[in-house]
Design a protein around this motif. Structure first.
Motif, PDB file in Angstrom:
ATOM      1  N   ASP A  44       0.850  -1.207   0.000  1.00  0.00           N
ATOM      2  CA  ASP A  44       0.000   0.000   0.000  1.00  0.00           C
ATOM      3  C   ASP A  44       0.882   1.252   0.000  1.00  0.00           C
ATOM      4  OD1 ASP A  44       0.822  -0.532   2.606  1.00  0.00           O
ATOM      5  OD2 ASP A  44      -1.087  -0.031   3.536  1.00  0.00           O
ATOM      6  N   SER A  45       1.774   1.341   1.006  1.00  0.00           N
ATOM      7  CA  SER A  45       2.689   2.481   1.074  1.00  0.00           C
ATOM      8  C   SER A  45       3.914   2.032   1.870  1.00  0.00           C
ATOM      9  CB  SER A  45       1.984   3.649   1.774  1.00  0.00           C
ATOM     10  OG  SER A  45       2.893   4.410   2.531  1.00  0.00           O
ATOM     11  N   THR A  46       5.094   2.330   1.366  1.00  0.00           N
ATOM     12  CA  THR A  46       6.312   1.911   2.076  1.00  0.00           C
ATOM     13  C   THR A  46       6.425   2.627   3.426  1.00  0.00           C
ATOM     14  OG1 THR A  46       7.565   3.559   0.812  1.00  0.00           O
ATOM     15  CG2 THR A  46       7.592   1.298  -0.027  1.00  0.00           C
ATOM     16  N   ASN A  47       5.946   3.874   3.501  1.00  0.00           N
ATOM     17  CA  ASN A  47       5.956   4.583   4.796  1.00  0.00           C
ATOM     18  C   ASN A  47       5.031   3.889   5.795  1.00  0.00           C
ATOM     19  OD1 ASN A  47       7.620   6.742   3.860  1.00  0.00           O
ATOM     20  ND2 ASN A  47       6.496   8.165   5.159  1.00  0.00           N
ATOM     21  N   THR A  67       5.804  -1.070  -6.806  1.00  0.00           N
ATOM     22  CA  THR A  67       4.635  -0.181  -6.941  1.00  0.00           C
ATOM     23  C   THR A  67       3.962   0.000  -5.585  1.00  0.00           C
ATOM     24  OG1 THR A  67       2.567   0.238  -8.149  1.00  0.00           O
ATOM     25  CG2 THR A  67       2.967  -2.031  -7.517  1.00  0.00           C
ATOM     26  N   GLN A  68       3.240   1.092  -5.424  1.00  0.00           N
ATOM     27  CA  GLN A  68       2.446   1.324  -4.215  1.00  0.00           C
ATOM     28  C   GLN A  68       0.991   1.513  -4.640  1.00  0.00           C
ATOM     29  OE1 GLN A  68       4.997   3.866  -1.137  1.00  0.00           O
ATOM     30  NE2 GLN A  68       4.638   5.015  -2.991  1.00  0.00           N
ATOM     31  N   THR A  69       0.104   0.849  -3.917  1.00  0.00           N
ATOM     32  CA  THR A  69      -1.311   0.997  -4.257  1.00  0.00           C
ATOM     33  C   THR A  69      -1.937   2.197  -3.548  1.00  0.00           C
ATOM     34  OG1 THR A  69      -1.804  -0.555  -2.478  1.00  0.00           O
ATOM     35  CG2 THR A  69      -1.658  -1.458  -4.715  1.00  0.00           C
ATOM     36  N   GLY A  71       0.227   5.058  -2.309  1.00  0.00           N
ATOM     37  CA  GLY A  71       1.374   5.915  -2.014  1.00  0.00           C
ATOM     38  C   GLY A  71       0.883   7.252  -1.461  1.00  0.00           C
ATOM     39  N   ARG A  72       1.511   7.697  -0.398  1.00  0.00           N
ATOM     40  CA  ARG A  72       1.031   8.913   0.265  1.00  0.00           C
ATOM     41  C   ARG A  72       2.012  10.066   0.071  1.00  0.00           C
ATOM     42  NH1 ARG A  72       1.106   8.732   5.471  1.00  0.00           N
ATOM     43  NH2 ARG A  72       2.193   6.780   5.853  1.00  0.00           N
ATOM     44  N   GLY A  73       1.462  11.247  -0.201  1.00  0.00           N
ATOM     45  CA  GLY A  73       2.275  12.453  -0.309  1.00  0.00           C
ATOM     46  C   GLY A  73       2.019  13.369   0.874  1.00  0.00           C
ATOM     47  N   ARG A  74       2.632  14.536   0.861  1.00  0.00           N
ATOM     48  CA  ARG A  74       2.392  15.514   1.922  1.00  0.00           C
ATOM     49  C   ARG A  74       0.962  16.041   1.792  1.00  0.00           C
ATOM     50  NH1 ARG A  74       5.562  20.191   1.298  1.00  0.00           N
ATOM     51  NH2 ARG A  74       5.159  20.758   3.443  1.00  0.00           N
ATOM     52  N   LEU A  75       0.454  16.566   2.900  1.00  0.00           N
ATOM     53  CA  LEU A  75      -0.869  17.193   2.952  1.00  0.00           C
ATOM     54  C   LEU A  75      -1.972  16.265   2.433  1.00  0.00           C
ATOM     55  CD1 LEU A  75       0.308  20.673   1.535  1.00  0.00           C
ATOM     56  CD2 LEU A  75       0.063  20.031   3.940  1.00  0.00           C
ATOM     57  N   LYS A 139       9.610  21.611 -12.710  1.00  0.00           N
ATOM     58  CA  LYS A 139       8.784  20.396 -12.661  1.00  0.00           C
ATOM     59  C   LYS A 139       9.260  19.498 -11.525  1.00  0.00           C
ATOM     60  CE  LYS A 139       9.616  19.793 -17.146  1.00  0.00           C
ATOM     61  NZ  LYS A 139       9.578  19.341 -18.542  1.00  0.00           N
ATOM     62  N   LYS A 140       8.328  18.835 -10.887  1.00  0.00           N
ATOM     63  CA  LYS A 140       8.690  18.055  -9.696  1.00  0.00           C
ATOM     64  C   LYS A 140       9.349  16.731 -10.086  1.00  0.00           C
ATOM     65  CE  LYS A 140       6.707  16.552  -5.340  1.00  0.00           C
ATOM     66  NZ  LYS A 140       5.885  17.028  -4.241  1.00  0.00           N
ATOM     67  N   LEU A 141      10.531  16.519  -9.507  1.00  0.00           N
ATOM     68  CA  LEU A 141      11.288  15.290  -9.759  1.00  0.00           C
ATOM     69  C   LEU A 141      11.154  14.324  -8.585  1.00  0.00           C
ATOM     70  CD1 LEU A 141      13.558  13.737 -11.357  1.00  0.00           C
ATOM     71  CD2 LEU A 141      15.212  15.054 -10.012  1.00  0.00           C
TER      72      LEU A 141
HETATM   73  C1  BTN Z   1       5.206  14.707  -1.534  1.00  0.00           C
HETATM   74  O1  BTN Z   1       4.013  14.953  -1.362  1.00  0.00           O
HETATM   75  O2  BTN Z   1       5.892  15.399  -2.274  1.00  0.00           O
HETATM   76  C2  BTN Z   1       5.846  13.542  -0.816  1.00  0.00           C
HETATM   77  C3  BTN Z   1       5.762  12.284  -1.612  1.00  0.00           C
HETATM   78  C4  BTN Z   1       6.425  11.107  -0.921  1.00  0.00           C
HETATM   79  C5  BTN Z   1       6.198   9.814  -1.670  1.00  0.00           C
HETATM   80  C6  BTN Z   1       6.983   8.690  -1.080  1.00  0.00           C
HETATM   81  S1  BTN Z   1       7.023   7.271  -2.122  1.00  0.00           S
HETATM   82  C7  BTN Z   1       7.735   6.327  -0.841  1.00  0.00           C
HETATM   83  C8  BTN Z   1       7.051   6.740   0.444  1.00  0.00           C
HETATM   84  N1  BTN Z   1       5.836   5.996   0.654  1.00  0.00           N
HETATM   85  C9  BTN Z   1       4.755   6.764   0.599  1.00  0.00           C
HETATM   86  O3  BTN Z   1       3.584   6.370   0.750  1.00  0.00           O
HETATM   87  N2  BTN Z   1       5.106   8.027   0.385  1.00  0.00           N
HETATM   88  C10 BTN Z   1       6.536   8.184   0.277  1.00  0.00           C
END
Ligand code: BTN
Length: 280
Positions: A44-47, A67-69, A71-75, A139-141
């Motif tokens: 689901d997410s490595t974090n 792959t992450q099903t 994956g979580r970002g900020r906010l 652009k976001k890398l």
């Molecule tokens: C952002 O919003 O810019 C942060 C993104 C972070 C993504 C990474 S991918 C590996 C790890 N696992 C997650 O669910 N999120 C972080």
């Protein structure tokens, strides 16, 4: 998507994530700190995985997925994680007495990623956007998600999640609402992610050691060289509302300096910054 649906050119050069290969590159770098790897095809997410796994403070725990099903970002954002193309990596580290310095930690992590890419010959200008995005040509890398878990001994464990776009061939993509890019777009090459990961862990370990010893202050010069926002007109969305002004670098704690329209300088420890585009 799975390996068989990668674009043909990428399929030919595809190297799966592989612990032995990462360990081989780590030993080339004489990296000797103990690391426990958990490498999977899908998660689901490595974090989230590291957050839910009992900690072992004697080693650095690392979870990496093809792959992450979820994956979580900020906010609360979603991190798009196509199979086999990019790096989705989380690592857990124990920090002692560092709670007051955490703002600086995010910046140090983004500097470690930038330094690792530069040391590996990716010379095109990659900049860091406060607090911890990496950008190329606006652009976001790469994005970083840091989560903090206090432990019973008064130390803190930090989970550092890194999403680095590596081999994705950028097309018109409606999955992501903001402009983004990959190392492939910058260099027109495909990369062995195992090698990138080993180097990244090595540089990150060095940067965190230096951060633990001397805080963010020691990184100010490096930050100033690659600061994306400095001198630009920006908006900053932060807990007290929206601010606008000129970004004026960061403090020795890693807080953002913003000079508002009345010329007053503010020091801000959190928020989401964006450049205001000048239209002619
Ligand atoms: C952002 O919003 O810019 C942060 C993104 C972070 C993504 C990474 S991918 C590996 C790890 N696992 C997650 O669910 N999120 C972080």
């Amino acid at each position: 998507m799975n390996q068989s649906s990668l674009p043909i050119e990428q399929f030919v050069t595809f190297k799966p994530l592989n612990e032995d290969s990462i360990r081989h590159y780590l030993s080339d770098l004489s990296f000797i700190a103990p690391i426990g790897f958990h490498i999977v095809n899908s998660i689901d997410s490595t974090n989230t995985y590291l957050k839910n796994t009992p900690s072992n403070a004697t080693e650095i725990s690392v979870c990496i997925a093809e792959t992450q099903t979820n994956g979580r970002g900020r906010l609360g954002r979603h991190w798009v994680s196509p199979f086999g193309e990019n790096i989705y990596l989380s690592s857990r580290w124990t920090l002692h007495d560092c709670v007051s310095k955490l703002a600086g930690l995010s910046l140090v992590v983004s500097l470690a990623i930038q330094a690792s890419l530069e040391q590996q010959g990716i010379n095109d200008t990659i900049q860091v956007k406060w607090p911890n995005d990496l950008l190329w040509q606006h652009k976001k890398l790469c994005g970083v998600l840091i989560e903090v878990i206090p432990d019973i001994k008064g130390n803190i464990q930090v989970i550092i999640g890194i999403g680095l776009n590596v081999n994705t061939v950028i097309k018109d993509d409606t999955l992501i609402d903001k402009p983004w890019c990959s190392l492939h777009e910058i260099t027109h090459q495909y990369f062995d992610r195992n090698k990138l990961i080993a180097h990244l862990l090595w540089v990150l370990n060095g940067h965190l050691k230096q951060f633990r010893a001397g805080g963010f202050n020691a990184f100010l010069t490096q930050w100033n060289k690659v600061d994306y926002l400095k001198g630009h007109n920006i908006t900053l969305m932060h807990p007290n509302g929206l601010m606008q002004g000129i970004a004026n670098g960061v403090s020795e704690k890693g807080n953002l300096y913003l000079i508002d329209n009345q010329g007053k300088q503010h020091e801000l420890s959190s928020g989401e910054a964006n450049l205001i585009k000048v239209t002619n």
